[in-house]
Write a protein that holds these residues in place. Structure first.
Motif, PDB file in Angstrom:
ATOM      1  N   UNK A 201       0.835  -1.207   0.000  1.00 39.68           N
ATOM      2  CA  UNK A 201       0.000   0.000   0.000  1.00 39.68           C
ATOM      3  C   UNK A 201       0.866   1.252   0.000  1.00 39.68           C
ATOM      4  N   UNK A 202       0.427   2.247  -0.741  1.00 37.30           N
ATOM      5  CA  UNK A 202       1.148   3.513  -0.798  1.00 37.30           C
ATOM      6  C   UNK A 202       0.526   4.451   0.245  1.00 37.30           C
ATOM      7  N   UNK A 203       1.190   4.586   1.350  1.00 35.48           N
ATOM      8  CA  UNK A 203       0.717   5.498   2.394  1.00 35.48           C
ATOM      9  C   UNK A 203      -0.223   4.835   3.401  1.00 35.48           C
ATOM     10  N   UNK A 204      -0.357   5.508   4.552  1.00 30.01           N
ATOM     11  CA  UNK A 204      -1.148   4.954   5.658  1.00 30.01           C
ATOM     12  C   UNK A 204      -2.629   4.816   5.347  1.00 30.01           C
ATOM     13  N   UNK A 205      -3.153   5.770   4.552  1.00 32.05           N
ATOM     14  CA  UNK A 205      -4.594   5.753   4.283  1.00 32.05           C
ATOM     15  C   UNK A 205      -4.977   4.493   3.500  1.00 32.05           C
ATOM     16  N   UNK A 206      -4.152   4.140   2.520  1.00 33.65           N
ATOM     17  CA  UNK A 206      -4.414   2.941   1.729  1.00 33.65           C
ATOM     18  C   UNK A 206      -4.170   1.676   2.562  1.00 33.65           C
ATOM     19  N   UNK A 207      -3.151   1.747   3.411  1.00 33.55           N
ATOM     20  CA  UNK A 207      -2.877   0.593   4.278  1.00 33.55           C
ATOM     21  C   UNK A 207      -4.072   0.357   5.213  1.00 33.55           C
ATOM     22  N   UNK A 208      -4.614   1.445   5.718  1.00 36.19           N
ATOM     23  CA  UNK A 208      -5.756   1.356   6.632  1.00 36.19           C
ATOM     24  C   UNK A 208      -6.961   0.699   5.942  1.00 36.19           C
ATOM     25  N   UNK A 209      -7.191   1.095   4.691  1.00 39.93           N
ATOM     26  CA  UNK A 209      -8.306   0.500   3.937  1.00 39.93           C
ATOM     27  C   UNK A 209      -8.066  -0.996   3.735  1.00 39.93           C
ATOM     28  N   UNK A 210      -6.803  -1.378   3.462  1.00 37.67           N
ATOM     29  CA  UNK A 210      -6.482  -2.795   3.259  1.00 37.67           C
ATOM     30  C   UNK A 210      -6.685  -3.581   4.559  1.00 37.67           C
ATOM     31  N   UNK A 211      -6.371  -2.946   5.684  1.00 37.58           N
ATOM     32  CA  UNK A 211      -6.546  -3.598   6.988  1.00 37.58           C
ATOM     33  C   UNK A 211      -8.027  -3.860   7.250  1.00 37.58           C
ATOM     34  N   UNK A 212      -8.851  -2.845   7.027  1.00 39.01           N
ATOM     35  CA  UNK A 212     -10.289  -3.009   7.280  1.00 39.01           C
ATOM     36  C   UNK A 212     -10.868  -4.086   6.338  1.00 39.01           C
ATOM     37  N   UNK A 213     -10.427  -4.091   5.084  1.00 37.82           N
ATOM     38  CA  UNK A 213     -10.851  -5.133   4.133  1.00 37.82           C
ATOM     39  C   UNK A 213     -10.544  -6.519   4.662  1.00 37.82           C
ATOM     40  N   UNK A 214      -9.352  -6.627   5.242  1.00 44.34           N
ATOM     41  CA  UNK A 214      -8.924  -7.929   5.741  1.00 44.34           C
ATOM     42  C   UNK A 214      -9.803  -8.384   6.915  1.00 44.34           C
ATOM     43  N   UNK A 215     -10.197  -7.452   7.765  1.00 50.31           N
ATOM     44  CA  UNK A 215     -11.128  -7.782   8.854  1.00 50.31           C
ATOM     45  C   UNK A 215     -12.416  -8.361   8.255  1.00 50.31           C
ATOM     46  N   UNK A 216     -12.859  -7.760   7.154  1.00 48.65           N
ATOM     47  CA  UNK A 216     -14.103  -8.217   6.522  1.00 48.65           C
ATOM     48  C   UNK A 216     -13.922  -9.616   5.944  1.00 48.65           C
ATOM     49  N   UNK A 217     -12.848  -9.817   5.138  1.00 47.95           N
ATOM     50  CA  UNK A 217     -12.685 -11.134   4.490  1.00 47.95           C
ATOM     51  C   UNK A 217     -12.465 -12.250   5.503  1.00 47.95           C
ATOM     52  N   UNK A 218     -11.876 -11.938   6.659  1.00 47.35           N
ATOM     53  CA  UNK A 218     -11.650 -12.986   7.664  1.00 47.35           C
ATOM     54  C   UNK A 218     -12.819 -13.114   8.625  1.00 47.35           C
ATOM     55  N   UNK A 219     -13.906 -12.475   8.316  1.00 47.38           N
ATOM     56  CA  UNK A 219     -15.141 -12.710   9.069  1.00 47.38           C
ATOM     57  C   UNK A 219     -15.210 -12.048  10.432  1.00 47.38           C
ATOM     58  N   UNK A 220     -14.533 -10.919  10.605  1.00 46.49           N
ATOM     59  CA  UNK A 220     -14.652 -10.209  11.883  1.00 46.49           C
ATOM     60  C   UNK A 220     -16.099  -9.753  12.060  1.00 46.49           C
ATOM     61  N   UNK A 221     -16.603  -9.939  13.287  1.00 53.74           N
ATOM     62  CA  UNK A 221     -18.004  -9.608  13.501  1.00 53.74           C
ATOM     63  C   UNK A 221     -18.152  -8.881  14.836  1.00 53.74           C
TER      64      UNK A 221
END
Ligand code: X90
Length: 280
Positions: A201-221
């Motif tokens: 990811x280029x920069x913290x903002x994009x990294x943050x979006x990738x992190x939240x995506x990962x929470x979603x794909x791994x079924x965080x609830x």
């Protein structure tokens, strides 16, 4: 009956109140400087020394005797180690466990290979604590923990892989993914217990979006999540805010990574453990 939880220091868990608990330290070695990753280690001071150190820096896992010593005289011991693919800590714990049970046939030791490290190990240790509080029998705890660790995940966001590659823990090809300033490598602990890069990811903002995506794909609830950071409370707060906006019931904690994880995650690095669904 005495029960005890013992983890290695890569969990960054110095205390576990309400439970007989010990951590077994790994160490970070730079010539004459030996940083033992125990409760009294000053992580900031260690990072300062390492930053200006010119020679080779290495790490060492606990020896079997370090684990055995931590078992004390407990009747039932629950150990959690860093992933066996990246460290010999699990192997040492297993040797200690076999010897302990041979010397004391009525005692039992369970050794969990977390296939992960840091905050995911902490979640596992805390789950064992809960099950002990509920007075679950040893075999039930064993089964519950193997199911639990299949649904906990570890995510990381790193600014540099220098120390991981200098110590042969990631391939040069993976290390080369982060060469430029401002690039963050977001990835996760794989099912095999390896470091698996997902997004550059280029920069913290994009990294943050990738992190939240990962929470979603791994079924965080909205379960438990622990965010460990190395000298980066701002980014840890930003992740916590993004996660709690999306999942208002989430139980989120922010911690400072201890020695071993700080050395490998490096300054600015984040490691996030959370409860999701099975499958890595
Ligand atoms: O035995 C030893 O000397 C310890 C070696 C440990 C090496 C890896 C530590 C990694 C810590 C990096 C981000 C998370 C990676 C997760 C992969 C399972 C922090």
């Amino acid at each position: 009956m005495k029960r005890k939880i013992v983890v290695d220091s890569s969990a960054s868990l110095t205390r576990l109140p309400g439970m007989d608990y010990a951590q077994v330290p790994l160490s970070i070695n730079a010539g004459d400087h030996v940083f033992v990753d125990n409760e009294s280690l000053d992580v900031r001071q260690m990072l300062d020394v390492l930053r200006s150190y010119k020679g080779r820096i290495g790490t060492a896992c606990p020896a079997p005797a370090d684990w055995s010593e931590a078992f004390g005289d407990a009747d039932e011991v629950f150990c959690v180690s860093i992933t066996s693919t990246l460290s010999g800590s699990y192997n040492s714990a297993q040797i200690a466990a076999a010897e302990y049970m041979e010397n004391h046939p009525s005692r039992r030791v369970m050794v969990v290979d977390s296939l992960s490290t840091g905050p995911e190990m902490t979640l596992i240790a805390e789950r064992i604590h809960q099950l002990c509080d509920q007075e679950c029998p040893f075999d039930v705890i064993e089964r519950e923990i193997s199911a639990y660790k299949a649904r906990t995940h570890l995510l990381f966001c790193l600014r540099s892989l220098h120390n991981l590659s200098a110590n042969g823990r990631v391939s040069p090809a993976v290390a080369a993914l982060i060469g430029m300033l401002g690039i963050r490598l977001v990835g996760h602990a794989s099912e095999q217990g390896d470091l698996s890069p997902t997004v550059k990811a280029r920069g913290d903002r994009k990294a943050l979006a990738a992190i939240v995506d990962y929470f979603v794909t791994r079924g965080f609830d909205g379960g438990r999540a622990i965010i460990d950071h190395c000298c980066n409370p701002e980014m840890a707060e930003a992740v916590a805010a993004a996660v709690s906006t999306k999942w208002p019931n989430a139980d989120i904690r922010i911690r400072e990574a201890r020695g071993l994880c700080s050395y490998y995650a490096e300054e600015g690095g984040l490691m996030i453990g959370f409860e999701g669904k099975e499958g890595k």
